[in-house]
Design a protein around this motif. Structure first.
Motif, short mmCIF file in Angstrom:
data_model
loop_
_atom_site.label_atom_id
_atom_site.label_comp_id
_atom_site.label_asym_id
_atom_site.label_seq_id
_atom_site.Cartn_x
_atom_site.Cartn_y
_atom_site.Cartn_z
N LYS A 1 -87.33 4.15 33.73
CA LYS A 1 -88.24 5.07 33.25
C LYS A 1 -89.03 4.98 35.63
CE LYS A 1 -89.88 4.73 29.12
NZ LYS A 1 -90.91 4.83 28.19
N SER A 2 -88.60 3.93 36.03
CA SER A 2 -89.45 4.64 37.50
C SER A 2 -87.98 3.98 38.17
CB SER A 2 -90.15 2.60 37.49
OG SER A 2 -89.53 1.62 37.61
N ASN A 3 -88.49 4.95 39.65
CA ASN A 3 -87.44 4.89 40.90
C ASN A 3 -88.24 4.34 42.29
OD1 ASN A 3 -84.35 6.05 39.80
ND2 ASN A 3 -85.85 6.80 39.17
N ILE A 4 -87.54 4.09 42.73
CA ILE A 4 -87.86 4.10 44.45
C ILE A 4 -87.28 4.46 44.97
CG2 ILE A 4 -87.70 1.10 44.63
CD1 ILE A 4 -90.42 0.83 45.99
N ALA A 5 -87.57 4.61 46.77
CA ALA A 5 -86.53 5.58 47.06
C ALA A 5 -87.84 5.26 48.61
CB ALA A 5 -86.06 6.52 46.92
N ASN B 1 -91.93 6.27 48.62
CA ASN B 1 -91.48 7.01 47.51
C ASN B 1 -91.41 6.47 46.15
OD1 ASN B 1 -89.75 8.79 45.25
ND2 ASN B 1 -91.62 10.13 45.45
N TYR B 2 -92.68 6.64 45.59
CA TYR B 2 -92.23 5.64 43.35
C TYR B 2 -92.09 6.72 42.51
CZ TYR B 2 -93.31 2.77 40.21
OH TYR B 2 -93.03 2.85 38.45
N GLU B 3 -91.50 6.72 41.91
CA GLU B 3 -91.62 7.60 40.22
C GLU B 3 -91.44 6.90 39.74
OE1 GLU B 3 -89.26 11.73 40.40
OE2 GLU B 3 -88.37 11.19 39.26
N LEU B 4 -92.59 6.96 38.42
CA LEU B 4 -92.77 6.58 37.16
C LEU B 4 -92.80 7.53 36.55
CD1 LEU B 4 -93.18 4.27 34.88
CD2 LEU B 4 -95.34 5.19 35.67
N LYS B 5 -91.87 8.02 35.49
CA LYS B 5 -91.38 8.64 34.34
C LYS B 5 -92.69 7.74 32.53
CE LYS B 5 -87.12 10.05 35.25
NZ LYS B 5 -85.82 10.42 34.57
N THR B 6 -93.46 9.08 32.95
CA THR B 6 -94.17 8.53 31.78
C THR B 6 -94.44 8.46 30.17
OG1 THR B 6 -95.52 10.63 32.01
CG2 THR B 6 -96.06 8.66 33.26
N ASP B 7 -93.30 9.36 29.84
CA ASP B 7 -92.59 9.62 28.71
C ASP B 7 -91.80 10.96 28.43
OD1 ASP B 7 -93.24 12.40 28.73
OD2 ASP B 7 -95.51 12.72 28.72
N SER B 8 -90.92 11.28 27.72
CA SER B 8 -89.80 11.51 27.21
C SER B 8 -89.82 13.23 27.08
CB SER B 8 -89.43 11.41 25.29
OG SER B 8 -90.03 11.73 24.21
N LEU B 9 -91.09 13.50 27.02
CA LEU B 9 -90.75 15.39 27.13
C LEU B 9 -91.24 15.69 29.18
CD1 LEU B 9 -93.67 16.11 25.11
CD2 LEU B 9 -91.99 16.61 24.20
N GLY B 10 -90.93 14.62 29.77
CA GLY B 10 -90.84 14.96 31.36
C GLY B 10 -92.25 14.82 32.33
N SER B 11 -93.15 14.08 31.37
CA SER B 11 -94.10 13.64 32.23
C SER B 11 -94.05 12.59 33.77
CB SER B 11 -95.43 13.89 31.18
OG SER B 11 -95.50 14.19 30.67
N LYS B 12 -94.49 12.84 34.09
CA LYS B 12 -94.30 11.96 35.94
C LYS B 12 -95.27 11.47 36.05
CE LYS B 12 -91.43 14.53 38.25
NZ LYS B 12 -89.92 15.18 39.32
N LEU B 13 -95.28 10.56 37.41
CA LEU B 13 -96.16 10.26 38.57
C LEU B 13 -95.37 9.90 39.08
CD1 LEU B 13 -99.16 9.14 39.51
CD2 LEU B 13 -98.15 7.17 38.70
N ASN B 14 -95.54 10.69 40.55
CA ASN B 14 -94.93 10.73 42.09
C ASN B 14 -96.44 10.20 43.07
OD1 ASN B 14 -93.47 11.00 44.31
ND2 ASN B 14 -92.20 11.99 43.26
N LEU B 15 -95.55 8.54 43.56
CA LEU B 15 -96.92 8.31 44.93
C LEU B 15 -95.39 8.60 45.63
CD1 LEU B 15 -97.93 5.32 42.79
CD2 LEU B 15 -98.66 7.96 43.66
N ASP C 1 -98.80 12.90 42.62
CA ASP C 1 -99.13 14.39 41.77
C ASP C 1 -98.53 13.36 40.38
OD1 ASP C 1 -98.39 16.48 44.03
OD2 ASP C 1 -97.31 14.70 44.59
N TYR C 2 -99.61 13.79 39.44
CA TYR C 2 -99.02 13.65 38.36
C TYR C 2 -98.96 15.71 37.54
CZ TYR C 2 -99.28 11.91 33.41
OH TYR C 2 -98.89 11.54 32.44
N ILE C 3 -97.74 15.00 36.51
CA ILE C 3 -96.90 16.04 35.63
C ILE C 3 -97.25 15.94 34.31
CG2 ILE C 3 -95.24 17.82 35.37
CD1 ILE C 3 -94.21 17.60 38.12
N LYS C 4 -98.34 15.99 33.56
CA LYS C 4 -98.26 15.86 32.25
C LYS C 4 -97.65 16.96 31.30
CE LYS C 4 -99.26 14.40 28.30
NZ LYS C 4 -98.42 12.93 27.73
N LYS C 5 -96.62 16.67 30.77
CA LYS C 5 -96.20 17.74 29.96
C LYS C 5 -96.67 17.50 28.34
CE LYS C 5 -91.99 18.93 32.73
NZ LYS C 5 -91.98 20.71 32.54
N PHE C 6 -96.75 18.99 27.86
CA PHE C 6 -97.51 18.67 26.14
C PHE C 6 -96.24 19.34 25.03
CE2 PHE C 6 -101.08 18.44 28.64
CZ PHE C 6 -101.99 17.68 27.64
#
Length: 753
Positions: A234-238, A292-306, A355-360
């Protein structure tokens, strides 16, 4: 080491790592034939999508060439890209803004082969989540997805000939092994940017004409390194590093000046000839680092990006400008004025974004985030003027500090298969302070500004049926001045003509509206309206300069002043088609439109000195631009397949921009006819491009004021020329690309140029 040797080294060193790849040609051709039947151009929510994955347009081209042939995109100077109805275009890759300044980005696009591009998205009205300014649009380049491990790469070598010869080369490699991905690029080149320049200005009693050549030699070397590591599922660093260096030594301006003035004593016109010569050495460096750090927070595509980033930009510029009169032998050896300038600029920027994207599950998306930018520019200018009064030193150490805080919220909802909408807003706080230790006036010693802006956004999209789609978008944006525009230095052309930057320039505001109709994903109509408040531009002021203490200049002067110049409206209607005919033997992209400009600006006082301008009769001269213009715009790009095996292609491209009113006056029509011939042979692509065949892409601007002043500019940039290029692709072409990351300092980079 000379650049041609470097270019050869880049190209042939890559051959040592090349891996021969066998292909089933018939199978490849079948895949291409199927792909071409897909919808090549379509409208999706807030963007246009151009699918070029299997199109012959991409093969053998550079990314810049491909963008020039994309619907709604164009360029008139072969340097900057424009979106129809927009002032500027920002380039993104895989949804992330490219981490480069304008100059290095242009060279990067021109040295990068286009084979790896899947599609190009054109976002004419960006949403609140994008950090863009003014009426900027976005060009988002989507790379092909490559899934397997291994190494791949490409090499490109090109040689161009217009007035002078130019050469360039690039080498790119991608490596992926399990969770680790590495991508690197090295590119370099050299060229001489040439111009023939004519400037005329004056009135019925005084005139000045300057005619001559400008030659600017450039040597460039740049590249990037991207490292991407998957920490968990669920997470990547770049980590991304970009570097670019430019050297321009012995850049020359050589102008012959003819001054004609009426002498009331003799009641005759007297003519005086002078020669202005400018020599310049300059070099610049741009380095940026982004984590950059990216974390996927659920299976719908929600994610946190720093993101956290650091940008360092340096430019060192030394100029020696002199104007000389004739001696008794007719040689130009008598010094009228000489100005020597040392113009360094250093920019440091620290940035961060969240940036945080929350999908429902009910097709509802919430996006929120913030950004912080801290920038310091240091301009330690030294100026020495030599004239009849001796030597006059005028140093000026100008430091500009700026902090920007931004927050945004966007709500997006798909109400049905036919109807969707997005609403959002961005709130920005800007605090800036400019200080000067030796400004010409006390008002310039300390300039402090604190302001905030609320920038709303709305878009609606309705699919009437499978063939018809209609959408509407509204956006409010602002444009902050570039850092070089704020640095109060003069760039001298002749003894009486110079450009002047302005630390008093403030941010301008823009309000955009756009209505789009699309039929069968091939035909489209776009209606656009933009309102600009406090336009940032360059305004010509001319006459006898009168300072605040009453001193009047001995000669009439012409100053191009950077300032806020009133308001402006742009309205446009664009009809277009993107379609293939005759079993895909002909692929055409055709746009035709009309644009109406409404200008409303007045300037009487030089904002940097307080000087006013007068004629010989004691009448004050005021520059006004309260004029309208309506112009036609035509663009067509055509690719003709010459053989059944899809190995030979002919390209025919043309654009026409009718004359239109701009801030400096009337810009006369521009047009260019370009042609290309391309041969694809296994992994090799050979291409010959001929630009501006009719030699019609020449800039002419003229302006006549009601007070009798006139101004005329003619600029031939030698756009006619030929380029021959070779591209070779090697390695495992299914290698997955390194994840492209948006840098936290990306919105700052565009302001360094």
């Amino acid at each position: 080491m000379k650049t041609p040797i470097l270019i050869a080294a880049i190209f042939f060193s890559g051959l040592a790592f090349a891996q021969q790849k066998k292909q089933d040609t018939a199978k490849t051709q079948n895949i291409e034939a199927v792909t071409l039947k897909k919808q090549v151009f379509k409208k999706q929510s807030d963007r246009f999508v151009y699918d070029v994955a299997a199109s012959p347009v991409a093969k053998g081209n550079t990314t810049f060439d491909l963008l020039k042939q994309t619907p709604l995109l164009s360029t008139t100077d072969d340097k900057t890209l424009k979106i129809a109805g927009k002032n500027n275009a920002l380039v993104y890759i895989n949804g992330r803004k490219t981490n480069m300044d304008t100059e290095s980005l242009t060279q990067f696009l021109k040295n990068t082969p286009a084979e790896n591009i899947q599609k190009i998205e054109v976002i004419t009205v960006p949403g609140s989540e994008y950090q863009v300014e003014s009426s900027d649009g976005i060009i988002n380049i989507i790379l092909k997805k490559k899934m397997s491990d291994g190494t791949s790469g490409n090499m490109r070598m090109a040689n161009s000939q217009n007035k002078y010869n130019a050469s360039s080369a690039s080498f790119s490699v991608n490596y992926r092994k399990d969770k680790l991905g590495i991508s690197a690029n090295l590119n370099g080149g050299e060229n001489i940017e040439a111009q023939t320049y004519t400037l005329r200005n004056g009135n019925s009693e005084y005139s000045n004409e300057s005619v001559g050549d400008i030659n600017d030699p450039n040597k460039n070397l740049g590249g990037y390194l991207n490292i991407d590591y998957q920490l968990t599922d669920k997470s990547n660093i770049a980590l991304t590093w970009n570097s670019w260096a430019n050297r321009s030594y012995n850049s020359t301006v050589d102008l012959f000046n003819t001054v004609r003035a009426y002498n009331p004593d003799t009641q005759k016109f007297e003519t005086n000839y002078t020669n202005s010569r400018n020599r310049e050495n300059a070099r610049s460096y741009n380095n940026s680092l982004n984590l950059n750090y990216e974390l996927k927070t659920d299976s719908l595509g929600s994610k946190l990006n720093l993101n956290a980033a650091y940008l360092n930009y340096k430019r060192f510029q030394f100029t020696d400008n002199g104007t000389w009169s004739q001696d008794s032998f007719g040689n130009y050896t008598v010094l009228d004025q000489r100005v020597i300038q040392d113009l360094p600029q250093v920019i440091n920027n620290f940035s961060g974004t969240v940036d945080y994207i929350k999908k429902f599950k009910n097709d509802f998306t919430v996006s929120l985030g913030g950004n912080y930018n801290k920038t310091k520019t240091d301009n330690d200018t030294k100026n020495f003027t030599y004239d009849d009064n001796g030597v006059t030193p005028t140093p000026n150490h100008f430091i500009y500090d700026e902090s920007i805080y931004g927050l945004y919220l966007t709500l997006e909802k798909k109400f049905s298969d036919k109807f969707s909408g997005k609403i959002g807003t961005r709130y920005e706080i800007t605090n800036s302070l400019g200080t000067s230790d030796n400004a010409p006036s006390l008002d310039l010693r300390r300039i402090e500004r604190n302001y905030n802006n609320l920038l709303p956004y709305l878009s609606l999209n309705y699919a009437i049926n499978d063939k018809n789609n209609i959408s509407y978008a509204f956006s409010s944006r602002m444009r902050r001045p570039s850092f070089w525009e704020l640095n109060p230095v003069r760039n001298i052309l002749t003894e009486t003509n110079y450009t002047q930057n302005d630390p008093f320039v403030k941010a301008s505001s823009t309000y955009n509206q756009e209505l789009t109709y699309m039929y069968k994903n091939s035909y489209f109509l776009i209606l656009n309206h933009s309102l600009f408040k406090d336009v940032i531009t360059q305004v010509p002021l001319q006459g006898f300069a009168k300072s605040q203490d009453g001193t009047v200049s001995k000669k009439s002067v012409l100053r191009y002043i950077r300032t806020n110049f009133g308001d402006k409206q742009e309205m446009s209607a664009m009809l277009g088609v993107q379609k293939s005919f005759f079993k895909q033997y002909l692929t055409t992209n055709f746009n035709i439109g009309v644009q109406h400009n409404v200008n409303d600006g007045t300037l009487a006082i030089d904002p940097t000195t307080g000087d006013s301008f007068w004629d010989k009769d004691g009448k004050q001269l005021i520059y006004t631009n309260k004029r309208n213009s309506t112009s036609i715009v035509i663009q067509t790009n055509n690719t003709i397949r010459l053989d059944k095996n899809k190995t030979w292609f002919l390209g025919v491209n043309y654009f026409f921009v009718d004359k239109q009113q701009i801030e400096l006056g009337v810009l006369k029509n521009l047009m260019s006819l370009d042609m290309s011939l391309k041969k694809i042979w296994n992994e090799w692509t050979f291409a010959l491009n001929v630009n501006d065949i009719l030699k019609t892409n020449v800039v002419e601007i003229e302006d006549y004021q009601s007070n009798g002043n006139y101004n005329y500019i003619h600029q031939n940039r030698y756009n006619f020329g030929m380029t021959f290029s070779i591209v070779y692709n090697f390695g495992n072409q299914k290698v997955k690309k390194v994840r492209t990351i948006e840098g936290a300092s990306d919105d700052i980079k565009s302001r360094t140029r």
